[in-house]
Structures are given as C-alpha cells and as structure tokens.
Design a protein around this motif. Structure first.
Motif, PDB file in Angstrom:
ATOM      1  N   ASP A  68       0.856  -1.185   0.000  1.00 10.93           N
ATOM      2  CA  ASP A  68       0.000   0.000   0.000  1.00 10.93           C
ATOM      3  C   ASP A  68       0.889   1.232   0.000  1.00 10.93           C
ATOM      4  O   ASP A  68       1.656   1.455   0.940  1.00 10.93           O
ATOM      5  CB  ASP A  68      -0.911  -0.007   1.230  1.00 10.93           C
ATOM      6  N   THR A  69       0.775   2.014  -1.043  1.00  9.61           N
ATOM      7  CA  THR A  69       1.559   3.245  -1.157  1.00  9.61           C
ATOM      8  C   THR A  69       0.693   4.487  -1.011  1.00  9.61           C
ATOM      9  O   THR A  69       1.209   5.591  -1.034  1.00  9.61           O
ATOM     10  CB  THR A  69       2.264   3.308  -2.524  1.00  9.61           C
ATOM     11  N   SER A  70      -0.602   4.306  -0.831  1.00 12.09           N
ATOM     12  CA  SER A  70      -1.507   5.451  -0.860  1.00 12.09           C
ATOM     13  C   SER A  70      -1.890   5.982   0.518  1.00 12.09           C
ATOM     14  O   SER A  70      -2.413   7.087   0.619  1.00 12.09           O
ATOM     15  CB  SER A  70      -2.789   5.075  -1.610  1.00 12.09           C
ATOM     16  N   SER A  71      -1.651   5.237   1.584  1.00 15.12           N
ATOM     17  CA  SER A  71      -2.171   5.624   2.898  1.00 15.12           C
ATOM     18  C   SER A  71      -1.522   6.884   3.464  1.00 15.12           C
ATOM     19  O   SER A  71      -2.194   7.723   4.020  1.00 15.12           O
ATOM     20  CB  SER A  71      -2.029   4.465   3.880  1.00 15.12           C
ATOM     21  N   SER A  72      -0.236   7.003   3.360  1.00 15.27           N
ATOM     22  CA  SER A  72       0.468   8.164   3.927  1.00 15.27           C
ATOM     23  C   SER A  72       1.855   8.211   3.324  1.00 15.27           C
ATOM     24  O   SER A  72       2.060   7.719   2.224  1.00 15.27           O
ATOM     25  CB  SER A  72       0.534   8.035   5.448  1.00 15.27           C
ATOM     26  N   GLU A  73       2.780   8.770   4.037  1.00 19.08           N
ATOM     27  CA  GLU A  73       4.159   8.780   3.579  1.00 19.08           C
ATOM     28  C   GLU A  73       4.833   7.429   3.796  1.00 19.08           C
ATOM     29  O   GLU A  73       5.926   7.194   3.319  1.00 19.08           O
ATOM     30  CB  GLU A  73       4.956   9.873   4.303  1.00 19.08           C
ATOM     31  N   ASP A  74       4.191   6.535   4.561  1.00 16.16           N
ATOM     32  CA  ASP A  74       4.765   5.220   4.837  1.00 16.16           C
ATOM     33  C   ASP A  74       4.390   4.229   3.748  1.00 16.16           C
ATOM     34  O   ASP A  74       3.301   4.276   3.187  1.00 16.16           O
ATOM     35  CB  ASP A  74       4.273   4.686   6.182  1.00 16.16           C
ATOM     36  N   ILE A  76       3.616   0.381   3.177  1.00 18.31           N
ATOM     37  CA  ILE A  76       3.237  -0.821   3.915  1.00 18.31           C
ATOM     38  C   ILE A  76       3.342  -2.005   2.967  1.00 18.31           C
ATOM     39  O   ILE A  76       2.707  -2.032   1.914  1.00 18.31           O
ATOM     40  CB  ILE A  76       1.815  -0.698   4.487  1.00 18.31           C
ATOM     41  N   ASN A  78       2.981  -6.093   2.662  1.00 16.73           N
ATOM     42  CA  ASN A  78       2.477  -7.350   3.221  1.00 16.73           C
ATOM     43  C   ASN A  78       3.243  -8.492   2.569  1.00 16.73           C
ATOM     44  O   ASN A  78       3.154  -8.695   1.361  1.00 16.73           O
ATOM     45  CB  ASN A  78       0.978  -7.490   2.965  1.00 16.73           C
ATOM     46  N   LYS A 118       2.372  -6.229  12.261  1.00 12.74           N
ATOM     47  CA  LYS A 118       3.647  -5.596  11.943  1.00 12.74           C
ATOM     48  C   LYS A 118       4.770  -6.502  12.436  1.00 12.74           C
ATOM     49  O   LYS A 118       4.811  -6.879  13.607  1.00 12.74           O
ATOM     50  CB  LYS A 118       3.720  -4.227  12.626  1.00 12.74           C
TER      51      LYS A 118
END
Length: 143
Positions: A68-74, A76, A78, A118
């Motif tokens: 996931d690249t859309s949630s924030s600057e992080d 994620i 999996n 995590k």
C-alpha cells in the motif's frame, strides 16, 4: 637384486597411467567446480527500468503478497511466508532496499506486515527494526 629393481620399476610404470588419470580428473574437477569468474551484485536483479520504481520492484518480488503506497508517507508491505522464513540478514537487506527506493521520493518509513501484524520496519531514526515476539502463555500475577 636386479629382479627386485626391475619388478618395482615395472610396478611403477603400470601405476603411472592410473596416477595421471587421477591427477587429470582432479584438475578437471577443480577447474569445473572452481567458481565463477563473473561476480553478481548484492542487489536483486530486476528487469531493466524498474529498479528505481518501488511499485514495480514489489510487484516482481515473489515474497510480497501486496503493498500500500496510498495511505500516507509510509510504505506498507504485506509479505508472505517465504519472506518470514528467510534468514534475518536477507530480511534486513530486502527492507533496506525497499526503504532506499521508497525514501528517494518520500519521507516516510517502510512497514512490513505478515497476516496483518507488523513484523518489521525501517525508519530514518532507527534503521531496520524487527518486531520482538511476545511470549504467549506467560504466567500472570496471582493477585
């Protein structure tokens, strides 16, 4: 005495082809198994043009289930069971590569998850940090 000398000479002559074959076989084996003169780099070899694109890297990585690249600057990521069971050094290297590629265009960190939990991260402050597993079944206070 001549017979003895002549007999051992004849024995040495008969052993010579066998020794030459053994030496030749050993040299051939050493040459064949001696290693490759071409050294491959430590980084993963992705198809041309995607080494700078984190989304393409993760798409081609068989250890990645989704990301996931859309949630924030992080970022994620999996991962699957293959990544979880790989040696710690390989885990650190892969997360470091993801972080370096991600961090070139973003300020956030990389968070690695397995089954929604995590399990590792890479931040600019701490670098690579695997999550410590809590012990299950610890005795609780009797109070």
């Amino acid at each position: 005495m001549n017979e003895r000398t002549g007999g051992s000479f004849s024995l040495r002559v008969r052993r010579r082809p066998a020794l030459l074959l053994i030496a030749l076989g050993a040299m051939l084996c050493t040459y064949a198994c001696g290693g490759d003169s071409h050294h491959t780099g430590a980084a993963a070899n992705y198809p041309t043009g995607i080494s700078e694109d984190i989304e393409q890297q993760l798409k081609y990585d068989a250890r990645v289930e989704s990301f996931d690249t859309s949630s924030s600057e992080d970022l994620i990521v999996n991962v699957n069971e293959t990544w979880v069971h790989s040696p710690p050094g390989m885990q650190e290297r892969s997360v470091g590569q993801w972080y370096n590629t991600w961090h070139s265009n973003h300020n956030g960190s990389v968070i690695v998850q397995y089954d929604g939990n995590k399990i590792a991260s890479w931040t600019s402050q701490d670098g690579y940090k695997p999550e410590t597993k809590s012990k299950t079944g610890e005795s609780q206070s009797e109070g």
